[in-house]
Enzyme design. Sequence first.
Site, PDB file in Angstrom:
ATOM      1  N   TYR A 131     -55.035 -52.268   3.465  1.00 41.10           N
ATOM      2  CA  TYR A 131     -55.129 -50.983   4.165  1.00 41.10           C
ATOM      3  C   TYR A 131     -54.962 -51.115   5.680  1.00 41.10           C
ATOM      4  CZ  TYR A 131     -56.160 -48.040   0.163  1.00 41.10           C
ATOM      5  OH  TYR A 131     -56.056 -47.324  -1.008  1.00 41.10           O
ATOM      6  N   GLU A 155     -61.076 -46.798  -5.516  1.00 42.82           N
ATOM      7  CA  GLU A 155     -60.403 -47.903  -6.208  1.00 42.82           C
ATOM      8  C   GLU A 155     -61.388 -48.992  -6.620  1.00 42.82           C
ATOM      9  OE1 GLU A 155     -57.387 -48.765  -3.296  1.00 42.82           O
ATOM     10  OE2 GLU A 155     -56.692 -46.689  -3.471  1.00 42.82           O
ATOM     11  N   TYR A 178     -51.800 -44.894 -18.500  1.00 39.11           N
ATOM     12  CA  TYR A 178     -50.678 -45.827 -18.428  1.00 39.11           C
ATOM     13  C   TYR A 178     -51.175 -47.221 -18.083  1.00 39.11           C
ATOM     14  CZ  TYR A 178     -51.340 -44.640 -13.465  1.00 39.11           C
ATOM     15  OH  TYR A 178     -51.887 -44.400 -12.227  1.00 39.11           O
ATOM     16  N   GLY A 218     -40.645 -38.483 -21.584  1.00 37.97           N
ATOM     17  CA  GLY A 218     -41.946 -37.899 -21.270  1.00 37.97           C
ATOM     18  C   GLY A 218     -42.828 -37.692 -22.481  1.00 37.97           C
ATOM     19  N   LEU A 219     -42.277 -37.900 -23.676  1.00 39.27           N
ATOM     20  CA  LEU A 219     -43.101 -37.739 -24.874  1.00 39.27           C
ATOM     21  C   LEU A 219     -44.070 -38.904 -25.066  1.00 39.27           C
ATOM     22  CD1 LEU A 219     -41.341 -38.313 -28.333  1.00 39.27           C
ATOM     23  CD2 LEU A 219     -40.911 -39.727 -26.332  1.00 39.27           C
ATOM     24  N   PHE A 245     -44.372 -40.273 -12.655  1.00 42.04           N
ATOM     25  CA  PHE A 245     -44.299 -41.704 -12.374  1.00 42.04           C
ATOM     26  C   PHE A 245     -43.424 -41.906 -11.149  1.00 42.04           C
ATOM     27  CE2 PHE A 245     -45.331 -41.822 -16.945  1.00 42.04           C
ATOM     28  CZ  PHE A 245     -46.510 -42.513 -16.832  1.00 42.04           C
ATOM     29  N   PRO A 247     -42.810 -41.816  -6.928  1.00 44.10           N
ATOM     30  CA  PRO A 247     -43.224 -40.890  -5.872  1.00 44.10           C
ATOM     31  C   PRO A 247     -43.399 -39.490  -6.429  1.00 44.10           C
ATOM     32  CG  PRO A 247     -41.360 -42.223  -5.167  1.00 44.10           C
ATOM     33  CD  PRO A 247     -41.526 -42.460  -6.640  1.00 44.10           C
TER      34      PRO A 247
END
Length: 403
Positions: A95, A137, A190, A277-278, A396, A398
Amino acid sequence: MLTQKTKDIVKATAPVLAEHGYDIIKCFYQRMFEAHPELKNVFNMAHQEQGQQQQALARAVYAYAENIEDPNSLMAVLKNIANKHASLGVKPEQYPIVGEHLLAAIKEVLGNAATDDIISAWAQAYGNLADVLMGMESELYERSAEQPGGWKGWRTFVIREKRPESDVITSFILEPADGGPVVNFEPGQYTSVAIDVPALGLQQIRQYSLSDMPNGRSYRISVKREGGGPQPPGYVSNLLHDHVNVGDQVKLAAPYGSFHIDVDAKTPIVLISGGVGLTPMVSMLKVALQAPPRQVVFVHGARNSAVHAMRDRLREAAKTYENLDLFVFYDQPLPEDVQGRDYDYPGLVDVKQIEKSILLPDADYYICGPIPFMRMQHDALKNLGIHEARIHYEVFGPDLFAE
């Protein structure tokens, strides 16, 4: 805690940063990658080439500035970012690097207009944002590591099965190389795959939806071959298709993501997907059809049967489960595609045609697919009177959804 003076300066300079946003972010990435080339292993270099990452980050910076008086209004966005960062393995020490080069880029592009007061205000604002994200996070990392079968960072998996689902989509069954269990996940989440890309000389990381229900032993991802369009072919997706085979190893992050159904709810869900996308929808569907069963409507759009993944299994599920309604749209049906057997409606997905079937009391609506597809479906649902809070979507890469 930001002072009111700091907030006022950030808000006042937001339009200037928006005007020069793309140039600032482009300068930022150039500076950062020159100083820290190792970060190219974290960032999606295909999106860098296409300018998508620059656009998305510029928009995110502007949104943060615009909402600095009420950061809670951005909490859903920050939650998505934190999940994405966790899936990439972003570390707290990265960061300050980002902050240093972002502020330097603002100074370089704006020149004398970027006064010491302005740079100081943005430094404080960035520090505040970084603290929020690092906290979120850290919580995600610890929660994942503490669960049975969970882990933090990267874990080596072996490809146990590679199964074509259509002409362009292939599923991969992955099991841990250490033989241990895997953490369960929320249907719709995911995982990230980290793999060396020889064409770039870099490691690259991509997110893929988990396309089956949790079983504690393995994960399934279903990957679309990319290419044939104006954009460069997918480095990682095509590498998986062409060069990764049964027995090969890849590195996976634990499952993350805020796009998922509430597994304990009993209210209806409407799943609307286009193309690959399924994949998260299949996981949602399988879980939703389990006890206690809930009403599910699955709406899917594809070009035709050649690229329609898992079509036979979906048709079979629609015959088996009374609580499932399936609607399929083909916009380029093949001569052998039969309406009523292979698909239900010609053309692009048009929820207006199935309005009576999807307007269900207390239903939640989930959208996944190409960004133009999601914009169209989102607007169509809004036009049907669906409240924004009931509409959920997954992007998924940007997030250019909200232009």
